[in-house]
Design an enzyme around this catalytic site. Structure first.
Site, short mmCIF file in Angstrom:
data_model
loop_
_atom_site.label_atom_id
_atom_site.label_comp_id
_atom_site.label_asym_id
_atom_site.label_seq_id
_atom_site.Cartn_x
_atom_site.Cartn_y
_atom_site.Cartn_z
N ASP A 96 -0.08 -7.47 1.26
CA ASP A 96 0.42 -6.10 1.43
C ASP A 96 1.94 -6.05 1.61
OD1 ASP A 96 0.39 -3.38 1.60
OD2 ASP A 96 -0.84 -3.25 3.41
N HIS A 147 0.83 -1.21 0.00
CA HIS A 147 0.00 0.00 0.00
C HIS A 147 0.86 1.26 0.00
CE1 HIS A 147 0.36 -0.04 4.54
NE2 HIS A 147 0.35 1.26 4.35
N SER A 167 4.63 1.98 8.34
CA SER A 167 4.32 0.80 7.53
C SER A 167 5.59 0.33 6.84
CB SER A 167 3.26 1.15 6.48
OG SER A 167 2.03 1.47 7.08
#
Length: 269
Positions: free
Chosen positions: A97, A43, A200
C-alpha cells in the site's frame, strides 16, 4: 504544529493532497521522500483514479487532477503554494500500500525524509504528522502496540464500548486488508491514534524523529453510540525500502544514491 522545533522542521516535508477527478474529489496526506518524489498510500491513488481505468492512463489522470501543498498549517491556507504532479507513475505496490509520485519543478521543494536505513520499533512512543479529516497540518503522539498484544488490545476496545452499553455489530476497514492479516503482520506497526480519514500517507516517527513507517489505515466500528476505532497501522519504511530495492532497483539507485551514514537528526540530539 509550531510549538516544537522538530515538529516544525519535519512537518515542512508533510503535504496535503487534493484532487478533483471529474467530480470525484477527496484529500489525503503525503510526504517528500527524496528530491521531487513524494510518498503516499496506493489505496489513495486507487481512490483518485476510480474504477475501470487502465493503469497506463493513471499517470496522465493523476497529473491532471492532483495537487499538493506543504503550507496548509492554518485555516484558509488550503489553496496556498500548490505543486503540480508530473505525468509519471512507475513505483508502487498494492500489497504494501505505497505509491511514489513526482512533483513538477518550479518551486523550492521541502527536504526529503529519506534516511537510507530504517529500524522497526517494537514498542515505545510514536509521532505522526498529517492532515486528519482534511484539516490543517497537525500531530499526534501515540504508542506502539507490540505484535504480541495486538489482538488483546483490539478486544479491549470492543469490551470497553460494550461496558458502556454500546454493541458493535459492524467492523469496517479503510483498505482491503483483512483484520487477521494485520494482527500477525510484521511489516506493519500498530498503534492507537486520533488520525483517521484523510491522514493515509502521513509519516510516522519514533521518539527521536526517525522515520519508521507510513500511516496506512485502521479499523473502525459502528455502534449505537457512534463510531470508534479498534486499531490503526502503518507500513514500515523498512518493508517499503526493501520492496523498492528488489522491484524498482534502477529507479531507487538513481533517486537515492548511496550515502554512508545518512540520517535526519532531531534537534533534540
Amino acid at each position: 504544529m509550531k510549538e516544537h522545533r522538530d515538529f516544525s522542521r519535519f512537518g515542512q516535508s508533510v503535504g496535503y493532497m487534493l484532487w478533483d477527478n471529474n467530480g470525484n474529489s477527496g484529500c489525503g496526506s503525503c510526504f517528500v521522500f527524496r528530491g521531487p518524489y513524494i510518498l503516499t498510500c496506493r489505496h489513495v491513488i486507487d481512490l483518485i483514479v476510480g474504477e475501470g481505468v487502465e493503469v497506463g492512463q493513471w499517470a496522465g489522470m493523476i497529473s491532471q487532477c492532483v495537487k499538493v501543498t506543504f503550507a496548509y498549517e492554518e485555516p484558509g491556507e488550503r489553496e496556498k503554494d500548490y505543486f503540480s504532479i508530473e505525468p509519471w507513475f512507475e513505483v508502487s505496490d498494492k500489497a504494501l500500500d505505497y505509491a511514489v509520485l513526482k512533483l513538477k519543478d518550479g518551486q523550492q521543494m521541502p527536504e526529503g525524509l529519506y534516511a537510507g536505513h530504517y529500524s522497526v520499533p517494537l514498542n515505545g512512543r510514536l509521532r505522526i504528522i498529517g492532515h486528519p479529516d482534511g484539516k490543517v497540518k497537525s500531530t499526534d503522539n501515540c504508542v506502539v502496540i507490540p505484535l504480541s498484544q495486538r489482538e488483546e488490545k483490539c478486544q479491549q476496545h470492543v469490551d470497553a464500548r460494550a461496558a458502556e452499553g454500546c454493541y458493535a455489530p459492524y467492523v469496517h476497514m479503510q483498505t482491503e486488508k483483512s483484520f487477521k492479516e494485520i494482527i500477525g503482520n510484521p511489516t506493519v506497526i500498530t498503534y492507537d491514534t486520533s488520525f483517521y480519514f484523510g491522514s493515509s500517507g502521513s509519516p510516522v516517527f519514533d521518539s527521536k524523529f526517525s522515520l519508521v513507517a507510513m500511516h496506512t489505515a485502521g479499523y473502525k466500528y459502528d455502534y449505537q453510540c457512534g463510531v470508534s476505532s479498534i486499531i490503526e497501522f502503518g507500513v514500515t519504511m523498512k518493508a517499503i525500502i526493501d520492496h523498492m530495492k528488489l522491484n524498482h532497483r534502477e529507479w531507487y539507485e538513481d533517486a537515492c544514491p548511496y550515502q554512508p551514514d545518512v540520517e535526519m537528526v532531531s534537534d533534540e540530539d
